[in-house]
Design an enzyme around this catalytic site. Structure first.
Site, mmCIF file in Angstrom:
data_model
loop_
_atom_site.group_PDB
_atom_site.id
_atom_site.type_symbol
_atom_site.label_atom_id
_atom_site.label_comp_id
_atom_site.label_asym_id
_atom_site.label_seq_id
_atom_site.Cartn_x
_atom_site.Cartn_y
_atom_site.Cartn_z
ATOM 1 N N SER A 97 0.804 -1.221 0.000
ATOM 2 C CA SER A 97 0.000 0.000 0.000
ATOM 3 C C SER A 97 0.837 1.272 0.000
ATOM 4 O O SER A 97 0.302 2.364 -0.179
ATOM 5 C CB SER A 97 -0.951 0.021 1.207
ATOM 6 O OG SER A 97 -0.261 0.346 2.387
ATOM 7 N N LYS B 216 1.516 4.111 7.508
ATOM 8 C CA LYS B 216 0.723 4.953 6.613
ATOM 9 C C LYS B 216 1.141 6.417 6.759
ATOM 10 O O LYS B 216 1.798 6.794 7.725
ATOM 11 C CB LYS B 216 -0.775 4.837 6.941
ATOM 12 C CG LYS B 216 -1.406 3.490 6.608
ATOM 13 C CD LYS B 216 -1.519 3.278 5.113
ATOM 14 C CE LYS B 216 -2.193 1.953 4.798
ATOM 15 N NZ LYS B 216 -1.393 0.804 5.189
#
Length: 229
Positions: free
Chosen positions: A149, A187
Site C-alpha cells: 500500500s 501509513k
C-alpha cells in the site's frame, strides 16, 4: 578503562548469566542501571563489545557473552552464594559518551503491514546494523514491511523501515500507527479537524478515517533499507 556505567552493566550481565545461564533482557538492564530508555543500554553494550569485554551471538535474542572482566572486577567478585549483583548508583551525573560508530545495532521488532493492518508490533526477533547517517537523537527500531500500500512512496514489500520512537507526528508524515490498540500499520498521517486519516500511497487502497482516540502514533519513518537477493 571502563566508565562507571559500563562496569556496572558488565557485572550485572555477568552475575545474571552465572545465576540463571541466560543474559538479562534490555528492560532488566535499563531498570538495574536506572536509565530512562533502552537506547542507553544499546550504546553501553556496543562500547563493551568494542573494548573486547563481551560479544553478541548473531541471530539470537538475549544472547550476550561476557568474554573477560576488568581486573578490578575480578578481584572484587562476590563469593559463591552471595545475593545477585545489584548496581549501587552513587551519583546522577551523565555517563561518558560512547565512541562514535559508523553503524548502530537496532532491534527488528517484527513485520508491519503496508496494506491491511496486521497484529500489533511484536517483541525483538533479531538485530540489524543501521548507518548512523539515517539516525539522530532518540530511540530507534526496525520493522519489516508486508504489503504494497506504500509503493508510490518507494516502500516495497520486504523492505525494512527504520523508525524513531515517538507518540507525536505532523500531518503528512509517514508513521507507525496502532489502530484501536490492536493493529499496527505504516501509513501517511493526515489530520482533518478532530479526525485522523491514515493514507495509503497506492490508489488500490482507500484512505481510512478514525477518531482521535482510535489511533496512537508509535513512531515516525526516518529511513529505509532494501536487500537485493
Amino acid at each position: 578503562m571502563l566508565t562507571r556505567k559500563q562496569h556496572e552493566l558488565l557485572m550485572f550481565i555477568h552475575e545474571r548469566i552465572q545465576e540463571s545461564g541466560v543474559s538479562p533482557s534490555f528492560d532488566e538492564m535499563k531498570d538495574a542501571l536506572g536509565l530512562a530508555s533502552k537506547s542507553g543500554i544499546h550504546r553501553l553494550i556496543t562500547a563493551l563489545e568494542e573494548r573486547g569485554f563481551m560479544r553478541r551471538q548473531a541471530h539470537r535474542a538475549r544472547a550476550l557473552e561476557v568474554i573477560k572482566l576488568p581486573s578490578q572486577a575480578t578481584a572484587a567478585a562476590p563469593p559463591k552464594g552471595r545475593a545477585p549483583f545489584k548496581p549501587q548508583l552513587v551519583d546522577g551525573g551523565p555517563d561518558a559518551p560512547a565512541a562514535a560508530n559508523d553503524t548502530r545495532d537496532l532491534p527488528i521488532l517484527g513485520k508491519i503491514a503496508a496494506g491491511t493492518p496486521i497484529e500489533a508490533i511484536q517483541q525483538e526477533r533479531d538485530r540489524m546494523p543501521v548507518p548512523e547517517s539515517l539516525l539522530g537523537a532518540g530511540e530507534h527500531f526496525v520493522l519489516e514491511i508486508q504489503g504494497d500500500s506504500m509503493i508510490n512512496a518507494g516502500i516495497l514489500d520486504g523492505d525494512f523501515v527504520v523508525i524513531r520512537r515517538t507518540n507525536a507526528a505532523n500531518s503528512g508524515e509517514i508513521v507507525v500507527a496502532l489502530v484501536n490498540g490492536e493493529e499496527a500499520t505504516l501509513k501517511r498521517l493526515r489530520k482533518k479537524g478532530a479526525s485522523i486519516a491514515l493514507e495509503a500511497a497506492n490508489p488500490a487502497y482507500e484512505t481510512r478515517i478514525f477518531g482521535p482516540d482510535q489511533v496512537a502514533v508509535q513512531g515516525k519513518l526516518v529511513g529505509l533499507i532494501r536487500r537485493y537477493h
